[in-house]
Design an enzyme around this catalytic site. Structure first.
Site, PDB file in Angstrom:
ATOM      1  N   LYS A 152      23.637   1.245 -27.562  1.00 58.13           N
ATOM      2  CA  LYS A 152      23.223  -0.164 -27.692  1.00 58.13           C
ATOM      3  C   LYS A 152      22.139  -0.526 -26.694  1.00 58.13           C
ATOM      4  O   LYS A 152      21.239  -1.301 -27.010  1.00 58.13           O
ATOM      5  CB  LYS A 152      24.426  -1.094 -27.537  1.00 58.13           C
ATOM      6  CG  LYS A 152      25.327  -1.070 -28.758  1.00 58.13           C
ATOM      7  CD  LYS A 152      26.233  -2.274 -28.831  1.00 58.13           C
ATOM      8  CE  LYS A 152      27.024  -2.257 -30.128  1.00 58.13           C
ATOM      9  NZ  LYS A 152      28.125  -3.183 -30.151  1.00 58.13           N
ATOM     10  N   LYS A 158      26.231   5.230 -38.725  1.00 61.34           N
ATOM     11  CA  LYS A 158      27.333   4.459 -39.331  1.00 61.34           C
ATOM     12  C   LYS A 158      26.795   3.176 -39.990  1.00 61.34           C
ATOM     13  O   LYS A 158      25.756   2.651 -39.568  1.00 61.34           O
ATOM     14  CB  LYS A 158      28.414   4.136 -38.289  1.00 61.34           C
ATOM     15  CG  LYS A 158      28.023   3.118 -37.280  1.00 61.34           C
ATOM     16  CD  LYS A 158      29.225   2.626 -36.471  1.00 61.34           C
ATOM     17  CE  LYS A 158      28.718   1.536 -35.533  1.00 61.34           C
ATOM     18  NZ  LYS A 158      29.663   0.821 -34.779  1.00 61.34           N
ATOM     19  N   LYS A 166      26.413  -3.849 -38.984  1.00 61.16           N
ATOM     20  CA  LYS A 166      25.886  -5.210 -39.188  1.00 61.16           C
ATOM     21  C   LYS A 166      24.479  -5.319 -38.621  1.00 61.16           C
ATOM     22  O   LYS A 166      23.700  -6.164 -39.028  1.00 61.16           O
ATOM     23  CB  LYS A 166      26.753  -6.223 -38.423  1.00 61.16           C
ATOM     24  CG  LYS A 166      28.155  -6.390 -38.906  1.00 61.16           C
ATOM     25  CD  LYS A 166      28.931  -7.279 -37.920  1.00 61.16           C
ATOM     26  CE  LYS A 166      30.419  -7.004 -38.002  1.00 61.16           C
ATOM     27  NZ  LYS A 166      31.202  -7.487 -36.885  1.00 61.16           N
TER      28      LYS A 166
HETATM   29  P1  TYM Z   1      33.157  -4.352 -34.573  1.00 62.84           P
HETATM   30  O1  TYM Z   1      33.081  -5.833 -34.651  1.00 62.84           O
HETATM   31  O2  TYM Z   1      31.881  -3.594 -34.407  1.00 62.84           O
HETATM   32  O3  TYM Z   1      33.865  -3.779 -35.854  1.00 62.84           O
HETATM   33  C1  TYM Z   1      35.120  -4.279 -36.292  1.00 62.84           C
HETATM   34  C2  TYM Z   1      35.977  -3.124 -36.792  1.00 62.84           C
HETATM   35  O4  TYM Z   1      35.313  -2.466 -37.882  1.00 62.84           O
HETATM   36  C3  TYM Z   1      35.228  -1.067 -37.613  1.00 62.84           C
HETATM   37  N1  TYM Z   1      33.963  -0.555 -38.170  1.00 62.84           N
HETATM   38  C4  TYM Z   1      33.873   0.511 -38.972  1.00 62.84           C
HETATM   39  N2  TYM Z   1      34.808   1.337 -39.461  1.00 62.84           N
HETATM   40  C5  TYM Z   1      34.377   2.346 -40.281  1.00 62.84           C
HETATM   41  N3  TYM Z   1      33.060   2.541 -40.623  1.00 62.84           N
HETATM   42  C6  TYM Z   1      32.095   1.725 -40.138  1.00 62.84           C
HETATM   43  N4  TYM Z   1      30.837   1.901 -40.483  1.00 62.84           N
HETATM   44  C7  TYM Z   1      32.490   0.646 -39.266  1.00 62.84           C
HETATM   45  N5  TYM Z   1      31.802  -0.338 -38.632  1.00 62.84           N
HETATM   46  C8  TYM Z   1      32.731  -1.057 -37.956  1.00 62.84           C
HETATM   47  C9  TYM Z   1      35.245  -0.959 -36.082  1.00 62.84           C
HETATM   48  O5  TYM Z   1      35.659   0.318 -35.659  1.00 62.84           O
HETATM   49  C10 TYM Z   1      36.208  -2.053 -35.708  1.00 62.84           C
HETATM   50  O6  TYM Z   1      37.539  -1.585 -35.799  1.00 62.84           O
HETATM   51  N6  TYM Z   1      34.689  -3.544 -29.855  1.00 62.84           N
HETATM   52  C11 TYM Z   1      35.111  -3.857 -31.202  1.00 62.84           C
HETATM   53  C12 TYM Z   1      35.847  -5.190 -31.302  1.00 62.84           C
HETATM   54  C13 TYM Z   1      36.981  -5.362 -30.344  1.00 62.84           C
HETATM   55  C14 TYM Z   1      38.269  -4.780 -30.464  1.00 62.84           C
HETATM   56  C15 TYM Z   1      39.007  -5.279 -29.357  1.00 62.84           C
HETATM   57  C16 TYM Z   1      38.847  -3.898 -31.383  1.00 62.84           C
HETATM   58  C17 TYM Z   1      36.985  -6.145 -29.246  1.00 62.84           C
HETATM   59  N7  TYM Z   1      38.209  -6.104 -28.653  1.00 62.84           N
HETATM   60  C18 TYM Z   1      40.306  -4.881 -29.167  1.00 62.84           C
HETATM   61  C19 TYM Z   1      40.163  -3.521 -31.171  1.00 62.84           C
HETATM   62  C20 TYM Z   1      40.888  -4.008 -30.068  1.00 62.84           C
HETATM   63  C21 TYM Z   1      33.893  -3.947 -32.108  1.00 62.84           C
HETATM   64  O7  TYM Z   1      32.794  -4.143 -31.650  1.00 62.84           O
HETATM   65  O8  TYM Z   1      34.188  -3.901 -33.440  1.00 62.84           O
END
Ligand code: TYM
Length: 298
Positions: free
Chosen positions: A116, A200, A203
């Protein structure tokens, strides 16, 4: 998975734009399945979203949009606790304490920060650097035992376990924080971009054609799948021949997951077909999964 009476599920999603097929298949489908099995807590993690500058009005809209997406996917506030991270000050408070537990060396290993921040690391926010400690705080605040996430969050989960373990050791209380277990979908842990099978689905990708949004129309889905990158070879009959064909593998994986079949069985079924025919079938199964979610979201 055996479930104990004090098991707690926690997970979060950043309000940084429309939810996509990767969020749904990698994480949110699991959220919905788990809410009837264990105490489940799902959070729109707005404090994570501000590690990169966001216009306040845009952030407010995105928080509402992500919450609506949670409900449209099937989360039910009678079965789960659903809330916005910044409304509970304990997340930031515990994050500070965990900042004092985590080691700089541990943070330096986080690959997502490197991706990032890119080449301009000196200019990244400190928040982006210590973001995984806030994520550990989110989980440990509720003493969560299980965390459904996509494969891209695995390293952050390992860090949360290390932090929990060090806290327990430092304060001589081996059971204070449970070591949270990641729950990662076996067959589709990472949905890849439709434009580049090595990246991957995300967004933040500039190209709308790289992802299927949960609010895309039937026509948009058809167009995006039609344009999805593949190669000139027909669909092979076995896994070995899919090696080094990441775009083909990604589309076949999505199809297999959505039709509840093993990749091997999809290959047997599709062997020899060219991608244009397969893509029509793929569009149909994506439409039948995604469009009902999109309609609820409107
Ligand atoms: P975020 O907002 O990027 O994504 C949310 C969830 O979607 C999953 N994900 C994917 N899974 C499969 N293929 C993909 N291309 C893909 N893109 C996103 C992510 O793995 C995630 O589960 N840091 C985390 C948010 C967070 C969190 C937490 C998660 C903050 N605190 C505590 C679990 C527990 C994040 O940025 O997810």
């Amino acid at each position: 998975m055996s479930i104990k009476h004090n098991d707690i599920v926690f997970s979060g999603v950043q309000p940084t734009g429309s939810l996509h097929l990767g969020n749904y298949l990698g994480a949110m489908k699991n959220f919905v399945d788990l809410q009837t099995k264990m105490t489940s807590i799902y959070c729109v993690v707005d404090l994570h979203a501000i590690t990169v500058f966001k216009k306040p009005s845009e952030l407010r809209d995105n928080i509402l949009e992500t919450t609506a997406g949670f409900l449209a996917c099937g989360l039910d506030f009678k079965k789960s606790i659903i809330f916005n991270q910044s409304s509970v000050s304990g997340h930031s408070e515990l994050a500070w304490i965990l900042n004092c537990i985590a080691r700089v060396g541990w943070m330096n290993r986080m690959t997502q920060f490197k991706e990032k921040a890119g080449s301009n690391k000196e200019n990244a926010s400190v928040g982006l650097y210590i973001y995984p400690n806030l994520m550990a705080a989110d989980i440990l605040l509720y003493k969560a035992t299980h965390v459904p996430v996509g494969d891209d969050q695995k390293q952050h989960l390992e860090l949360a376990r290390d932090i929990a373990q060090k806290f327990n050791n430092d304060f001589n209380n081996s059971n204070f924080f449970p070591l949270p277990e990641p729950l990662i979908q076996k067959n589709i842990s990472r949905v890849m971009s439709l434009r580049d099978g090595k990246k991957k689905m995300s967004k933040s990708d500039d190209s709308e054609y790289s992802r299927i949004g949960l609010d895309d129309s039937e026509d948009e889905i058809k167009k995006k799948i039609k344009k999805a990158k593949t190669d000139s070879l027909p669909i092979p009959g076995n896994l070995l021949d899919l090696k080094n064909r990441p775009e083909a593998l990604n589309l076949l994986n999505i199809y297999s997951f959505l039709t509840n079949s093993k990749l091997e069985n999809t290959l047997k079924l599709m062997e020899g077909k060219d991608f244009s025919k397969f893509k029509n079938e793929l569009s149909d199964v994506i439409i039948s999964t995604i469009c009902p979610i999109g309609k609820k979201n409107k």
